[in-house]
Write an enzyme that holds these catalytic residues in place. Structure first.
Site, short mmCIF file in Angstrom:
data_model
loop_
_atom_site.label_atom_id
_atom_site.label_comp_id
_atom_site.label_asym_id
_atom_site.label_seq_id
_atom_site.Cartn_x
_atom_site.Cartn_y
_atom_site.Cartn_z
N SER A 175 0.83 -1.20 0.00
CA SER A 175 0.00 0.00 0.00
C SER A 175 0.87 1.27 0.00
O SER A 175 1.68 1.44 -0.89
CB SER A 175 -0.97 -0.05 1.19
OG SER A 175 -1.96 0.93 1.09
N ASP A 196 -9.69 -5.51 -4.18
CA ASP A 196 -9.11 -4.44 -3.37
C ASP A 196 -10.06 -3.23 -3.39
O ASP A 196 -10.29 -2.63 -4.43
CB ASP A 196 -7.74 -4.04 -3.95
CG ASP A 196 -6.96 -3.09 -3.04
OD1 ASP A 196 -7.59 -2.28 -2.34
OD2 ASP A 196 -5.72 -3.17 -3.05
N HIS A 202 -7.53 -5.49 0.24
CA HIS A 202 -6.37 -4.61 0.22
C HIS A 202 -5.24 -5.10 1.13
O HIS A 202 -4.07 -4.90 0.84
CB HIS A 202 -6.81 -3.21 0.64
CG HIS A 202 -5.71 -2.18 0.57
ND1 HIS A 202 -5.11 -1.82 -0.62
CD2 HIS A 202 -5.10 -1.44 1.55
CE1 HIS A 202 -4.18 -0.90 -0.38
NE2 HIS A 202 -4.15 -0.66 0.92
#
Length: 283
Positions: free
Chosen positions: A137, A225, A263
């Site tokens: 991320s 995600d 995610h």
């Protein structure tokens, strides 16, 4: 866990020690070092010196750069340490300046300084072992910034980079956040964070960085995600693939929606270590 004793990682993950590294005057970052599972028995009760010497045991080393929010003690990050440790990697997981038990104030260039200081520390101890930069991320942009700086300012090519749930750059990530989903899960949190990063002059331009890299690059993205859409991961892959002379060095792996990895939970996929080892040509 909101209250966590960073000095005692063994309460969350075995074969792990906590250490601190001064990355520049006045800034100290907290790090957990997990040793390969095959060395677990001999790691019991050992001190930092033993852990440092263990870095030269020829097992690959992962520098793990976590996403935004929380610390290296978050459950999905602990799962990453467990999974990749069991697969016989060393993992060095740090909290950037301003996160966890690290001092200092978060800035984009400061994050790069922290990561390269950890790289230098590891490189000085790891012999001929390969060192892999792994970003998740927000950490994907931190990874590409560090690897690009390493290459451009020192002429050193990283051994490999893995980008998990990446974006192209912060502006595009902020623009692509599905607001309704975010407000339902955590009201405005991730969106505001991304927006405030952009306002604070933090851009994390991975799409620009990958154009000049030459090291093996693996991009991982889950189809479901809900924070950073997989189309951004694919766009980053296509940008890299177009720029790389050796196209075989760039790989994009997607995880099916039905797996429900979203995610944060690619590190829960049991086939992840084998997939990464295959990419790195590690036994």
């Amino acid at each position: 866990p909101f209250f966590v004793d960073f000095r005692r990682p063994e309460l969350l993950v075995s074969n792990t020690i906590s250490l601190h590294l001064t990355t520049e005057p006045g800034v100290t970052v907290g790090i957990w070092h997990t040793v390969p599972g095959s060395r677990g028995a001999e790691a019991q009760g050992k001190d930092q010196r033993w852990y440092e010497e263990a870095l030269a045991d020829a097992h690959p080393v992962i520098i793990y750069l976590h996403g935004n929010g929380g610390t290296r003690a978050a459950s999905h990050r602990v799962q990453f340490l467990k999974m990749m440790g069991a697969a016989d990697f060393h993992i060095l997981a740090l909290d950037y300046r301003g996160y966890g038990d690290s001092s200092g104030h978060p800035t984009e260039s400061g994050f790069t300084t922290d990561v390269l200081a950890l790289y230098d520390w590891a490189k000085a101890r790891s012999g001929n072992s390969s060192i892999v930069f792994w970003g998740h991320s927000l950490g994907t942009g931190i990874a590409t910034n560090a690897v690009r700086k390493l290459q451009e300012e020192r002429g050193v090519q990283a051994d490999a980079v893995v980008l998990e749930s990446p974006y192209t750059n912060i502006r595009e990530a902020a623009a692509n956040i599905p607001l309704t989903k975010i407000y339902r899960q955590f009201p405005g949190f991730e969106y505001l964070i991304l927006d405030s990063l952009a306002r604070a002059g933090m851009f994390f331009r991975s799409d620009e960085n990958v154009k000049v890299l030459g090291c093996p690059l693996l991009i991982l993205h889950a189809e479901d995600d809900g924070v950073v859409p997989p189309k951004l991961g694919r766009k980053l892959y296509e940008t890299a693939r177009e720029a790389y002379k050796d196209k075989s060095k760039v790989k994009f792996v997607t995880f099916l929606e039905k797996l429900g990895l979203g995610h944060d939970y690619i590190s829960f996929h049991p086939e992840l270590p084998a997939l990464v080892k295959d990419f790195l040509n590690v036994k």
